[in-house]
Scaffold this motif. Structure first.
Motif, PDB file in Angstrom:
ATOM      1  N   ARG A  20       0.829  -1.205   0.000  1.00 19.45           N
ATOM      2  CA  ARG A  20       0.000   0.000   0.000  1.00 19.45           C
ATOM      3  C   ARG A  20       0.867   1.260   0.000  1.00 19.45           C
ATOM      4  NH1 ARG A  20      -2.249  -0.753   4.394  1.00 19.45           N
ATOM      5  NH2 ARG A  20      -3.874  -2.130   3.636  1.00 19.45           N
ATOM      6  N   ARG A  23       2.445   1.735  -3.406  1.00 15.47           N
ATOM      7  CA  ARG A  23       1.427   2.147  -4.383  1.00 15.47           C
ATOM      8  C   ARG A  23       1.090   3.618  -4.208  1.00 15.47           C
ATOM      9  NH1 ARG A  23      -3.798   3.013  -3.949  1.00 15.47           N
ATOM     10  NH2 ARG A  23      -4.150   1.803  -2.056  1.00 15.47           N
ATOM     11  N   VAL A  33      -3.485   0.003 -10.586  1.00 10.93           N
ATOM     12  CA  VAL A  33      -2.600  -1.141 -10.366  1.00 10.93           C
ATOM     13  C   VAL A  33      -3.271  -2.415 -10.858  1.00 10.93           C
ATOM     14  CG1 VAL A  33      -1.470  -2.569  -8.608  1.00 10.93           C
ATOM     15  CG2 VAL A  33      -1.376  -0.064  -8.444  1.00 10.93           C
ATOM     16  N   VAL A  44      -6.166  -6.418  -5.501  1.00 11.88           N
ATOM     17  CA  VAL A  44      -5.203  -5.430  -4.999  1.00 11.88           C
ATOM     18  C   VAL A  44      -5.491  -5.144  -3.529  1.00 11.88           C
ATOM     19  CG1 VAL A  44      -4.344  -3.062  -5.224  1.00 11.88           C
ATOM     20  CG2 VAL A  44      -4.824  -4.417  -7.274  1.00 11.88           C
ATOM     21  N   GLU A  48      -3.178  -5.910  -0.144  1.00 13.43           N
ATOM     22  CA  GLU A  48      -2.826  -4.863   0.806  1.00 13.43           C
ATOM     23  C   GLU A  48      -3.325  -5.164   2.222  1.00 13.43           C
ATOM     24  OE1 GLU A  48      -4.067  -1.115  -0.872  1.00 13.43           O
ATOM     25  OE2 GLU A  48      -2.465  -1.156  -2.347  1.00 13.43           O
ATOM     26  N   LEU A  61       4.147  -6.743  -9.564  1.00 11.15           N
ATOM     27  CA  LEU A  61       3.824  -5.553  -8.781  1.00 11.15           C
ATOM     28  C   LEU A  61       5.087  -4.783  -8.407  1.00 11.15           C
ATOM     29  CD1 LEU A  61       1.657  -3.851  -7.458  1.00 11.15           C
ATOM     30  CD2 LEU A  61       1.725  -5.379  -5.502  1.00 11.15           C
ATOM     31  N   LEU A  65       5.905  -0.946  -9.483  1.00 13.55           N
ATOM     32  CA  LEU A  65       6.147   0.078  -8.474  1.00 13.55           C
ATOM     33  C   LEU A  65       7.599   0.550  -8.427  1.00 13.55           C
ATOM     34  CD1 LEU A  65       3.943  -1.409  -5.612  1.00 13.55           C
ATOM     35  CD2 LEU A  65       3.378   0.474  -7.165  1.00 13.55           C
TER      36      LEU A  65
END
Length: 76
Positions: A20, A23, A33, A44, A48, A61, A65
């Protein structure tokens, strides 16, 4: 016969918190995302929250990121 209880050394909630934070730090919304990973927004949010996720999804991911898988897992 009683099977032994499995206890994971992984802190999935902490991983979710890092996901989180990365992101949000990247300025991405959960649905952005999700679209990039070809998963639902619910996936997602579950990641998280610390629910178990596939390692290949975590790898994609991390790339999205701009970080490493090790960093997401908190082992770096």
């Amino acid at each position: 016969m009683t099977l032994p209880t499995f206890t994971s050394a992984m802190d999935y909630v902490a991983i979710g918190d890092r996901l989180r934070a990365y992101r949000m730090g990247a300025g991405l919304q959960a649905d952005e995302v999700a679209a990039q990973l070809s998963v639902s927004r619910a996936v997602v949010y579950r990641m998280e929250k610390g629910e178990i996720v596939k390692i290949d999804t975590l790898e994609r991911l991390a790339q999205l990121l701009g970080t490493s898988l090790a960093s997401l897992l908190g082992v770096e």
